[in-house]
Write an enzyme that holds these catalytic residues in place. Structure first.
Site, PDB file in Angstrom:
ATOM      1  N   HIS A   1      60.295  67.436  77.114  1.00 39.27           N
ATOM      2  CA  HIS A   1      59.733  66.217  76.500  1.00 39.27           C
ATOM      3  C   HIS A   1      59.604  66.400  74.996  1.00 39.27           C
ATOM      4  O   HIS A   1      59.849  67.495  74.477  1.00 39.27           O
ATOM      5  CB  HIS A   1      58.404  65.826  77.150  1.00 39.27           C
ATOM      6  CG  HIS A   1      57.261  66.771  76.936  1.00 39.27           C
ATOM      7  ND1 HIS A   1      57.304  68.111  77.266  1.00 39.27           N
ATOM      8  CD2 HIS A   1      56.014  66.571  76.422  1.00 39.27           C
ATOM      9  CE1 HIS A   1      56.144  68.676  76.982  1.00 39.27           C
ATOM     10  NE2 HIS A   1      55.343  67.771  76.453  1.00 39.27           N
TER      11      HIS A   1
ATOM     12  N   HIS B   1      57.036  66.286  72.828  1.00 37.14           N
ATOM     13  CA  HIS B   1      55.899  66.822  72.095  1.00 37.14           C
ATOM     14  C   HIS B   1      56.405  68.042  71.316  1.00 37.14           C
ATOM     15  O   HIS B   1      57.195  68.840  71.842  1.00 37.14           O
ATOM     16  CB  HIS B   1      54.753  67.205  73.042  1.00 37.14           C
ATOM     17  CG  HIS B   1      53.949  66.017  73.483  1.00 37.14           C
ATOM     18  ND1 HIS B   1      53.278  65.959  74.682  1.00 37.14           N
ATOM     19  CD2 HIS B   1      53.713  64.828  72.858  1.00 37.14           C
ATOM     20  CE1 HIS B   1      52.659  64.792  74.778  1.00 37.14           C
ATOM     21  NE2 HIS B   1      52.917  64.084  73.694  1.00 37.14           N
TER      22      HIS B   1
ATOM     23  N   ASP C   1      55.503  70.935  70.450  1.00 35.37           N
ATOM     24  CA  ASP C   1      55.431  72.328  70.922  1.00 35.37           C
ATOM     25  C   ASP C   1      56.533  72.667  71.923  1.00 35.37           C
ATOM     26  O   ASP C   1      56.621  73.805  72.383  1.00 35.37           O
ATOM     27  CB  ASP C   1      54.030  72.646  71.489  1.00 35.37           C
ATOM     28  CG  ASP C   1      53.576  71.681  72.565  1.00 35.37           C
ATOM     29  OD1 ASP C   1      54.047  70.527  72.568  1.00 35.37           O
ATOM     30  OD2 ASP C   1      52.732  72.062  73.399  1.00 35.37           O
ATOM     31  N   HIS C   2      57.390  71.686  72.243  1.00 36.97           N
ATOM     32  CA  HIS C   2      58.472  71.938  73.195  1.00 36.97           C
ATOM     33  C   HIS C   2      59.871  71.783  72.601  1.00 36.97           C
ATOM     34  O   HIS C   2      60.856  72.084  73.268  1.00 36.97           O
ATOM     35  CB  HIS C   2      58.330  71.019  74.414  1.00 36.97           C
ATOM     36  CG  HIS C   2      57.086  71.300  75.173  1.00 36.97           C
ATOM     37  ND1 HIS C   2      57.056  72.066  76.320  1.00 36.97           N
ATOM     38  CD2 HIS C   2      55.798  70.972  74.912  1.00 36.97           C
ATOM     39  CE1 HIS C   2      55.797  72.182  76.735  1.00 36.97           C
ATOM     40  NE2 HIS C   2      55.026  71.525  75.898  1.00 36.97           N
TER      41      HIS C   2
ATOM     42  N   HIS D   1      52.924  63.062  82.549  1.00 37.19           N
ATOM     43  CA  HIS D   1      52.414  63.476  81.241  1.00 37.19           C
ATOM     44  C   HIS D   1      52.209  62.219  80.380  1.00 37.19           C
ATOM     45  O   HIS D   1      52.498  61.111  80.831  1.00 37.19           O
ATOM     46  CB  HIS D   1      53.418  64.452  80.618  1.00 37.19           C
ATOM     47  CG  HIS D   1      52.858  65.283  79.505  1.00 37.19           C
ATOM     48  ND1 HIS D   1      51.593  65.833  79.536  1.00 37.19           N
ATOM     49  CD2 HIS D   1      53.394  65.679  78.322  1.00 37.19           C
ATOM     50  CE1 HIS D   1      51.401  66.512  78.420  1.00 37.19           C
ATOM     51  NE2 HIS D   1      52.471  66.420  77.657  1.00 37.19           N
TER      52      HIS D   1
ATOM     53  N   ASP E   1      54.706  70.359  80.802  1.00 30.98           N
ATOM     54  CA  ASP E   1      53.410  69.684  80.707  1.00 30.98           C
ATOM     55  C   ASP E   1      53.253  68.602  81.781  1.00 30.98           C
ATOM     56  O   ASP E   1      54.066  67.687  81.873  1.00 30.98           O
ATOM     57  CB  ASP E   1      53.260  69.035  79.328  1.00 30.98           C
ATOM     58  CG  ASP E   1      53.191  70.070  78.221  1.00 30.98           C
ATOM     59  OD1 ASP E   1      53.431  71.258  78.510  1.00 30.98           O
ATOM     60  OD2 ASP E   1      52.904  69.685  77.074  1.00 30.98           O
TER      61      ASP E   1
ATOM     62  N   HIS F   1      51.650  77.879  78.816  1.00 31.29           N
ATOM     63  CA  HIS F   1      51.175  76.739  78.024  1.00 31.29           C
ATOM     64  C   HIS F   1      49.656  76.803  77.840  1.00 31.29           C
ATOM     65  O   HIS F   1      48.926  75.847  78.052  1.00 31.29           O
ATOM     66  CB  HIS F   1      51.585  75.413  78.705  1.00 31.29           C
ATOM     67  CG  HIS F   1      51.566  74.232  77.796  1.00 31.29           C
ATOM     68  ND1 HIS F   1      50.509  73.351  77.740  1.00 31.29           N
ATOM     69  CD2 HIS F   1      52.462  73.771  76.892  1.00 31.29           C
ATOM     70  CE1 HIS F   1      50.767  72.397  76.860  1.00 31.29           C
ATOM     71  NE2 HIS F   1      51.948  72.630  76.331  1.00 31.29           N
TER      72      HIS F   1
HETATM   73 ZN    ZN Z   1      52.965  71.074  75.373  1.00 34.12          ZN
HETATM   74 ZN    ZN Z   2      53.165  67.698  76.079  1.00 33.64          ZN
END
Ligand code: ZN
Ligand code: ZN
Length: 305
Positions: free
Chosen positions: A62, A64, A66-67, A142, A212, A270
């Site tokens: 996805h 976000h 951090d990914h 999510h 997530d 995570h």
């Molecule tokens: Zn994340």
């Molecule tokens: Zn996320």
């Protein structure tokens, strides 16, 4: 044949406590897959001496940051290191636009072709297949569109029993026997019976990556009987309300998923930046599902045949 998950990043949101944002390198035989690509992933790939130029597919769960924020840096390093092999990137809609916009403003044309595939987040379906394995994506729950991935080896051939191998057997006959087919003489009489000359096939292994997601027992059907399950566990049970509000899971909930899915083993990851010490997350999960471990950066987790 190898089947190994290398942890490159295990933290959520921001880097903290010597933990990077989420990324994993999955190696199955001679196929190399990158799963998520948090910021700094290329640094981790170099630090852990991986053969990252061999990555053929990148799966992004996805959008976000951090990914996926490490993707641009990785692509440019591949470019500067003269990669020419095509690269497949599978992820949510918009990822291709983000990447191509950055390249356009940099007046950069990569040395290699990138194929983008937009993943659908409303169903489980096959997204990649090779001679030895399949990859399915499946929807997670999510705040934005997010998918998990299931990597599964295809059923394998039977193995020749070396003690019974005859010098006069041809390569073609051996190939048939491994497929479980008996060999007949031209007159129709039996020559070799497959079961007499072969051993059962090795196990087909599987790995599920649940990025997530809120705790959602309805997802169990996608990961049933998986050998190794990665499931996010951002919070401890004491922050269960916060987990639900932010569409994340607790360590206990990750363990419940592993237990209900009858998984062989569970990897937690995570982690929230609020936890410097991770052993409480591990203890909480192990009370529900004993064969649990923490994602630790640089660690290679093998699935045995
Ligand atoms: Zn994340
Ligand atoms: Zn996320």
């Amino acid at each position: 044949m190898s089947f190994e998950v290398k942890i490159l990043g295990s933290n959520s949101a921001t880097p903290a406590h010597n933990r990077n944002q989420t990324s994993q390198l999955l190696t199955i035989g001679n196929e190399h897959f990158l799963i998520d690509c948090g910021e700094g992933t290329q640094i981790q790939l170099i630090r852990f001496r991986t053969k990252f130029h061999k990555i053929s597919h990148v799966f992004i769960s996805h959008l976000h940051g951090d990914h996926y924020l490490g993707l641009m840096g990785l692509l440019l390093t591949m470019h500067l290191q003269h990669r020419t092999e095509e690269l497949h990137i599978m992820g949510p809609g918009g990822l291709d636009e983000i990447i191509t916009t950055q390249l356009r403003y940099a007046h950069t044309t990569l040395n290699f072709k990138v194929h983008f595939t937009q993943l659908q987040d409303d169903k489980e379906y096959l997204i990649y297949e090779s001679s030895g394995l399949t990859v399915h994506s499946f929807p997670l729950v999510h705040r934005i569109a997010c998918t998990g991935f299931l990597f599964r080896e295809k059923p394998k051939e039977r193995r020749m029993n070396k003690l019974k191998l005859l010098p006069e057997m041809t390569g073609e006959e051996i190939g048939q026997l491994k497929k479980g087919l008996d060999i007949y003489k031209p007159d129709g009489s039996l020559k070799y019976r497959s079961f007499e000359f072969t051993l059962p096939p090795r196990r087909s292994r599987s790995y599920a990556y649940c990025s997530d997601t809120r705790y959602e027992p309805g997802l169990i059907r996608y990961i049933k009987n998986v050998d190794l399950l990665y499931h996010e566990s951002t919070f401890l049970k004491e922050h269960e309300k916060r987990a639900a509000e932010t569409y994340h899971s607790t360590a206990e909930q990750a363990a419940l998923m592993a237990k209900e899915a009858n998984a062989g083993g569970l990897v937690l990851g995570h982690f929230s930046v609020r936890y410097k010490e991770l052993s409480p997350l591990l203890d909480e999960a192990r009370r529900v599902f004993n064969n649990t471990r923490l994602a630790q950066e640089g660690q290679a987790i093998k699935v045995e045949e």
